[in-house]
Write a protein that holds these residues in place. Structure first.
Motif, PDB file in Angstrom:
ATOM      1  N   LEU A 271      -8.691  -9.966  -3.916  1.00  0.00           N
ATOM      2  CA  LEU A 271      -9.531 -10.857  -3.126  1.00  0.00           C
ATOM      3  C   LEU A 271      -8.791 -11.329  -1.884  1.00  0.00           C
ATOM      4  O   LEU A 271      -9.363 -11.373  -0.792  1.00  0.00           O
ATOM      5  CB  LEU A 271      -9.964 -12.055  -3.971  1.00  0.00           C
ATOM      6  N   ALA A 272      -7.510 -11.683  -2.046  1.00  0.00           N
ATOM      7  CA  ALA A 272      -6.724 -12.121  -0.889  1.00  0.00           C
ATOM      8  C   ALA A 272      -6.670 -11.033   0.178  1.00  0.00           C
ATOM      9  O   ALA A 272      -6.849 -11.305   1.376  1.00  0.00           O
ATOM     10  CB  ALA A 272      -5.316 -12.502  -1.331  1.00  0.00           C
ATOM     11  N   LYS A 273      -6.454  -9.805  -0.263  1.00  0.00           N
ATOM     12  CA  LYS A 273      -6.397  -8.691   0.694  1.00  0.00           C
ATOM     13  C   LYS A 273      -7.721  -8.549   1.432  1.00  0.00           C
ATOM     14  O   LYS A 273      -7.752  -8.368   2.656  1.00  0.00           O
ATOM     15  CB  LYS A 273      -6.049  -7.406  -0.050  1.00  0.00           C
ATOM     16  N   GLN A 274      -8.837  -8.624   0.694  1.00  0.00           N
ATOM     17  CA  GLN A 274     -10.151  -8.507   1.331  1.00  0.00           C
ATOM     18  C   GLN A 274     -10.372  -9.608   2.360  1.00  0.00           C
ATOM     19  O   GLN A 274     -10.887  -9.353   3.461  1.00  0.00           O
ATOM     20  CB  GLN A 274     -11.244  -8.545   0.269  1.00  0.00           C
ATOM     21  N   LEU A 275      -9.984 -10.824   2.002  1.00  0.00           N
ATOM     22  CA  LEU A 275     -10.188 -11.937   2.926  1.00  0.00           C
ATOM     23  C   LEU A 275      -9.327 -11.799   4.169  1.00  0.00           C
ATOM     24  O   LEU A 275      -9.775 -12.092   5.289  1.00  0.00           O
ATOM     25  CB  LEU A 275      -9.894 -13.256   2.208  1.00  0.00           C
ATOM     26  N   TRP A 276      -8.078 -11.355   3.990  1.00  0.00           N
ATOM     27  CA  TRP A 276      -7.230 -11.153   5.161  1.00  0.00           C
ATOM     28  C   TRP A 276      -7.766 -10.026   6.041  1.00  0.00           C
ATOM     29  O   TRP A 276      -7.643 -10.082   7.271  1.00  0.00           O
ATOM     30  CB  TRP A 276      -5.793 -10.868   4.738  1.00  0.00           C
ATOM     31  N   ILE A 277      -8.370  -9.027   5.432  1.00  0.00           N
ATOM     32  CA  ILE A 277      -9.013  -7.971   6.225  1.00  0.00           C
ATOM     33  C   ILE A 277     -10.128  -8.568   7.078  1.00  0.00           C
ATOM     34  O   ILE A 277     -10.273  -8.258   8.261  1.00  0.00           O
ATOM     35  CB  ILE A 277      -9.559  -6.852   5.308  1.00  0.00           C
ATOM     36  N   ARG A 278     -10.930  -9.474   6.470  1.00  0.00           N
ATOM     37  CA  ARG A 278     -12.016 -10.113   7.212  1.00  0.00           C
ATOM     38  C   ARG A 278     -11.455 -10.953   8.363  1.00  0.00           C
ATOM     39  O   ARG A 278     -12.022 -10.986   9.455  1.00  0.00           O
ATOM     40  CB  ARG A 278     -12.833 -11.005   6.287  1.00  0.00           C
ATOM     41  N   VAL A 279     -10.352 -11.649   8.109  1.00  0.00           N
ATOM     42  CA  VAL A 279      -9.710 -12.440   9.171  1.00  0.00           C
ATOM     43  C   VAL A 279      -9.302 -11.533  10.322  1.00  0.00           C
ATOM     44  O   VAL A 279      -9.573 -11.819  11.493  1.00  0.00           O
ATOM     45  CB  VAL A 279      -8.480 -13.195   8.620  1.00  0.00           C
ATOM     46  N   LYS A 292       1.083 -10.321   8.610  1.00  0.00           N
ATOM     47  CA  LYS A 292       2.156 -10.718   7.693  1.00  0.00           C
ATOM     48  C   LYS A 292       1.682 -10.678   6.247  1.00  0.00           C
ATOM     49  O   LYS A 292       2.420 -10.301   5.345  1.00  0.00           O
ATOM     50  CB  LYS A 292       2.654 -12.116   8.052  1.00  0.00           C
ATOM     51  N   ALA A 293       0.424 -11.081   6.033  1.00  0.00           N
ATOM     52  CA  ALA A 293      -0.116 -11.080   4.673  1.00  0.00           C
ATOM     53  C   ALA A 293      -0.210  -9.666   4.114  1.00  0.00           C
ATOM     54  O   ALA A 293       0.053  -9.439   2.922  1.00  0.00           O
ATOM     55  CB  ALA A 293      -1.493 -11.739   4.661  1.00  0.00           C
ATOM     56  N   PHE A 294      -0.567  -8.699   4.949  1.00  0.00           N
ATOM     57  CA  PHE A 294      -0.668  -7.317   4.480  1.00  0.00           C
ATOM     58  C   PHE A 294       0.690  -6.814   3.985  1.00  0.00           C
ATOM     59  O   PHE A 294       0.770  -6.007   3.057  1.00  0.00           O
ATOM     60  CB  PHE A 294      -1.188  -6.404   5.593  1.00  0.00           C
ATOM     61  N   ALA A 295       1.767  -7.302   4.610  1.00  0.00           N
ATOM     62  CA  ALA A 295       3.109  -6.929   4.157  1.00  0.00           C
ATOM     63  C   ALA A 295       3.526  -7.736   2.932  1.00  0.00           C
ATOM     64  O   ALA A 295       4.233  -7.233   2.054  1.00  0.00           O
ATOM     65  CB  ALA A 295       4.113  -7.141   5.301  1.00  0.00           C
ATOM     66  N   ARG A 296       3.077  -8.982   2.852  1.00  0.00           N
ATOM     67  CA  ARG A 296       3.514  -9.880   1.793  1.00  0.00           C
ATOM     68  C   ARG A 296       2.823  -9.604   0.455  1.00  0.00           C
ATOM     69  O   ARG A 296       3.460  -9.648  -0.601  1.00  0.00           O
ATOM     70  CB  ARG A 296       3.228 -11.325   2.225  1.00  0.00           C
ATOM     71  N   ILE A 297       1.544  -9.318   0.489  1.00  0.00           N
ATOM     72  CA  ILE A 297       0.759  -9.231  -0.747  1.00  0.00           C
ATOM     73  C   ILE A 297       1.257  -8.137  -1.686  1.00  0.00           C
ATOM     74  O   ILE A 297       1.406  -8.383  -2.892  1.00  0.00           O
ATOM     75  CB  ILE A 297      -0.738  -9.072  -0.422  1.00  0.00           C
ATOM     76  N   PRO A 298       1.544  -6.922  -1.202  1.00  0.00           N
ATOM     77  CA  PRO A 298       2.047  -5.907  -2.149  1.00  0.00           C
ATOM     78  C   PRO A 298       3.335  -6.325  -2.843  1.00  0.00           C
ATOM     79  O   PRO A 298       3.525  -6.050  -4.033  1.00  0.00           O
ATOM     80  CB  PRO A 298       2.272  -4.685  -1.249  1.00  0.00           C
ATOM     81  N   GLN A 299       4.231  -7.019  -2.118  1.00  0.00           N
ATOM     82  CA  GLN A 299       5.484  -7.474  -2.716  1.00  0.00           C
ATOM     83  C   GLN A 299       5.222  -8.571  -3.750  1.00  0.00           C
ATOM     84  O   GLN A 299       5.756  -8.548  -4.852  1.00  0.00           O
ATOM     85  CB  GLN A 299       6.417  -7.997  -1.627  1.00  0.00           C
ATOM     86  N   GLN A 300       4.363  -9.530  -3.395  1.00  0.00           N
ATOM     87  CA  GLN A 300       4.072 -10.639  -4.302  1.00  0.00           C
ATOM     88  C   GLN A 300       3.391 -10.147  -5.561  1.00  0.00           C
ATOM     89  O   GLN A 300       3.678 -10.607  -6.664  1.00  0.00           O
ATOM     90  CB  GLN A 300       3.174 -11.671  -3.606  1.00  0.00           C
ATOM     91  N   SER A 301       2.455  -9.211  -5.420  1.00  0.00           N
ATOM     92  CA  SER A 301       1.689  -8.755  -6.578  1.00  0.00           C
ATOM     93  C   SER A 301       2.558  -7.999  -7.562  1.00  0.00           C
ATOM     94  O   SER A 301       2.242  -7.907  -8.743  1.00  0.00           O
ATOM     95  CB  SER A 301       0.526  -7.859  -6.122  1.00  0.00           C
ATOM     96  N   VAL A 302       3.698  -7.476  -7.097  1.00  0.00           N
ATOM     97  CA  VAL A 302       4.612  -6.743  -7.979  1.00  0.00           C
ATOM     98  C   VAL A 302       5.649  -7.669  -8.597  1.00  0.00           C
ATOM     99  O   VAL A 302       5.910  -7.637  -9.796  1.00  0.00           O
ATOM    100  CB  VAL A 302       5.316  -5.605  -7.209  1.00  0.00           C
ATOM    101  N   VAL A 303       6.239  -8.562  -7.760  1.00  0.00           N
ATOM    102  CA  VAL A 303       7.396  -9.318  -8.239  1.00  0.00           C
ATOM    103  C   VAL A 303       7.061 -10.704  -8.751  1.00  0.00           C
ATOM    104  O   VAL A 303       7.865 -11.309  -9.442  1.00  0.00           O
ATOM    105  CB  VAL A 303       8.455  -9.458  -7.114  1.00  0.00           C
ATOM    106  N   SER A 304       5.883 -11.253  -8.437  1.00  0.00           N
ATOM    107  CA  SER A 304       5.602 -12.633  -8.836  1.00  0.00           C
ATOM    108  C   SER A 304       5.143 -12.713 -10.268  1.00  0.00           C
ATOM    109  O   SER A 304       4.223 -12.031 -10.656  1.00  0.00           O
ATOM    110  CB  SER A 304       4.506 -13.226  -7.932  1.00  0.00           C
ATOM    111  N   PRO A 305       5.797 -13.552 -11.085  1.00  0.00           N
ATOM    112  CA  PRO A 305       5.308 -13.748 -12.449  1.00  0.00           C
ATOM    113  C   PRO A 305       4.023 -14.538 -12.417  1.00  0.00           C
ATOM    114  O   PRO A 305       3.833 -15.387 -11.552  1.00  0.00           O
ATOM    115  CB  PRO A 305       6.433 -14.567 -13.109  1.00  0.00           C
ATOM    116  N   PRO A 306       3.094 -14.288 -13.335  1.00  0.00           N
ATOM    117  CA  PRO A 306       1.830 -15.026 -13.320  1.00  0.00           C
ATOM    118  C   PRO A 306       2.035 -16.482 -13.702  1.00  0.00           C
ATOM    119  O   PRO A 306       2.595 -16.776 -14.749  1.00  0.00           O
ATOM    120  CB  PRO A 306       0.991 -14.301 -14.378  1.00  0.00           C
TER     121      PRO A 306
END
Length: 614
Positions: A271-279, A292-306
């Motif tokens: 959802l975050a990716k879709q919204l940033w695309i709309r922005v 910046k979000a397009f670069a950040r989201i793939p890293q966060q989705s892999v390394v961030s614990p839920p």
């Protein structure tokens, strides 16, 4: 650049239903707008006499059940569009609800044998979502004014993953206006889509508001019965969707950014990716925050614990940037109910949220629950267009807030009494100061000095710091990722909070006026952070001195203090109380009192900044 496609269907001639006069023209006018004014790349028109689609072989565009269903099935079998693209579906004709499903009636549909040759709207939605576009908009003028039609009109069945705008409620009829040579809904829809500048209807939210006002106005003018258009956005964040990027304002883009930040905080990466695309589409592909979000989201989705999840409440409109909520295995998690209401105060969403918390033992069987508030960024203050706002809520400004813990409820009389019996630090405390008596009622008639002494005694007992929240911390915690006037949505009702229910906010409803405080948490609904009673019941002291506006305010969430040698300056209170008007209870509303003031509408809740040392 984003692609824009549309399908426009208008049916005048029906085999088994009374024919219409202007449905065909409605569709043609929409086609002309899409092609000539909005510069859509592809527009497919289905009317009584529309030409075939120029393919090999040509595709017939007669609006029969078989031909339209076949087109939708074949055209969108494989994705032809991409995230960031837009696909609009306009229908002008008859519609009917049957066996709990909403149907569009095509030229050969038979209301006496509906299911075999009527088109379920859910089928239309499913096919359009296969297109690959993440922005699918349905405009349905399908409850035409026929005296012989059977059953309810469409609009009861919620369509998933799309924005649906209906021409009227299921129990109303949509009217054609002979003088306009159009349906009143389509006339107003085109009127709205053509508005440019600050008053534009480029977002779902503003288009919905315009149609709700304008269509009934047109019907009254031409002596037709009322019809009330309304929009349903799923998920609710699509209310801020920018429909026409070329007309969008910077404020529209900023609101959409807030939704994107919130999605990141909630670990909703897709959802975050879709919204940033709309922005980025709205900013013509040049928004640095989106890049910046397009670069950040793939890293966060892999390394961030839920982390403990915060279920989306609304609407809402969000505030949180740096999505790094610490998650301590030592802290338990609790579940809570979150509701969102529309401008009329009607509940439009009910969800469950989760948050981490810890319990502080105050002795004598009394405890204090502290909720973990995630770190993030938000926009403090109110926009110029917010009803009943004051200049003291300006200018809006961005702040970054570190994680902290905040009381789940305002301090109760039982908690106050337990701490008031602890050893004195600087001043004496009355163990039973409140006007309204009850151990689960919020303590009131306590001054700012009293609240500070409470925090000092509690800190001494617990061995960790407790204090009053800064004003910025309080508003950040109250909003919990929303940008509406209230964390509940566009308005507030006496079913959700304790205030003077003889008065309304916006289009809200009147209700009970309790004329006293109510037990904390008694309304059973929290905001998305898991906090109760943030609107109404009692004002809550903050650390800050009063300032007339936010010019020069800190941007790090810290308290804004004057000369430290002068403790007698006015201090901030937030949230409104049992005797206040609803507009005084808004998330952005701010007021002040003398630090030695002890009103029956003023209490407080406490902050523990050392959550992660437990």
């Amino acid at each position: 650049m984003a692609k824009n496609w549309a399908i426009a269907v208008g049916i005048n001639s029906y085999d088994n239903l009374q024919s219409l006069d202007y449905a065909k023209r409605d569709a043609e006018c929409m086609r002309d707008f899409f092609q000539q004014e909005a510069d859509f790349e592809r527009v497919f028109l289905f009317t009584d006499d529309s030409p075939p689609i120029d393919t090999s072989p040509p595709i017939s565009t007669q609006p029969t059940f078989g031909k339209l269903r076949s087109f939708l099935r074949r055209q969108f079998e494989q994705p032809l569009l991409e995230p960031g693209d837009n696909l609009w579906f306009f229908f002008s004709g008859h519609g009917q609800r049957y066996h709990d499903r909403d149907y569009l009636l095509l030229s050969d549909s038979d209301p006496g044998d509906l299911e075999p040759i009527a088109l379920p709207i859910s089928f239309v939605t499913e096919r359009l979502r296969r297109s690959g576009a993440d922005n699918v908009v349905l405009l349905l003028d399908a409850c035409r004014n026929q005296e012989d039609r059977v059953g309810l009109g469409i609009g009861e069945e919620q369509q998933q993953g799309v924005v649906t705008i209906y021409s009227c409620s299921p129990k109303e009829k949509a009217y054609e206006i002979e003088s306009l040579q159009q349906g009143s809904f389509t006339h107003c829809l085109l009127e709205a889509l053509r508005i440019q500048g600050e008053g534009n209807c480029a977002t779902v939210e503003r288009l919905d508001q315009y149609l709700r006002h304008r269509v009934p106005e047109i019907n009254r003018k031409y002596q037709k019965k009322p019809q009330t258009p309304y929009a349903i956005a799923e998920p609710v964040s699509k209310h801020h969707l920018i429909l026409l990027p070329r007309y969008a304002t910077l404020r529209d883009i900023e609101t959409l950014k807030l939704d994107a930040y919130r999605a990141e905080v909630e670990r909703k990466w897709e959802l975050a990716k879709q919204l940033w695309i709309r922005v980025n589409v709205a900013a013509s592909g040049s928004d640095m925050d989106a890049i910046k979000a397009f670069a950040r989201i793939p890293q966060q989705s892999v390394v961030s614990p839920p982390p403990p999840s915060i279920t989306n409440s609304s609407g809402e409109k969000t505030t949180t940037q740096t999505p790094k909520q610490p998650a301590s295995p030592k802290l338990p998690v609790f579940e809570f109910d979150v509701v969102t209401v529309n401008a009329q105060g009607k509940q439009i969403e009910h969800s469950k949220g989760k948050a981490s918390y810890f319990t502080e033992d105050l002795g004598k069987g009394v405890s204090l629950e502290m909720v973990v508030i995630p770190a993030g960024s938000f926009q403090m203050g109110s926009p110029d267009i917010e009803e009943d706002r004051l200049d003291s809520e300006s200018p809006q400004h961005w702040l970054t807030i570190a994680s902290f813990c905040l009381g789940k409820y305002p301090i109760t009389q039982a908690q106050w009494e337990a701490v008031a019996t602890l050893p004195q630090v600087k001043r004496k405390l009355d163990p039973n100061p409140s006007k309204f008596k009850g151990k689960d009622l919020p303590v009131e008639r306590v001054s700012w000095f009293d609240a500070v002494e409470f925090c000092a005694r509690l800190s001494q007992k617990a061995g960790r710091e407790y204090r009053l929240p800064s004003e910025a911390e309080w508003e950040y915690a109250c909003r919990a990722g929303t940008t509406n006037p209230f964390h509940f949505g566009e308005t507030i009702t006496p079913e959700l909070a304790n205030y003077d229910g003889n008065y309304t906010y916006g289009s809200g409803v009147k209700g009970k006026y309790c004329e006293k405080t109510t037990p904390v948490g008694s309304f059973k609904v929290a905001n998305a952070f898991g906090l109760y009673d943030m609107h109404g019941n009692v004002w809550e002291w903050c650390t800050d001195h009063w300032h007339d506006n936010y010019k020069g305010a800190p941007t790090d969430g810290s308290a804004w203090l004057n000369n430290q040698d002068n403790d007698n300056d006015s201090r901030l209170v937030r949230g409104g109380s049992w005797f206040n008007y609803p507009w005084d209870c808004r998330s952005a509303a701010r007021f002040y009192d003398e630090p030695d003031g002890r009103g029956s509408g003023v209490g407080f809740r406490v902050v523990c900044p050392a959550a992660w040392t437990l």
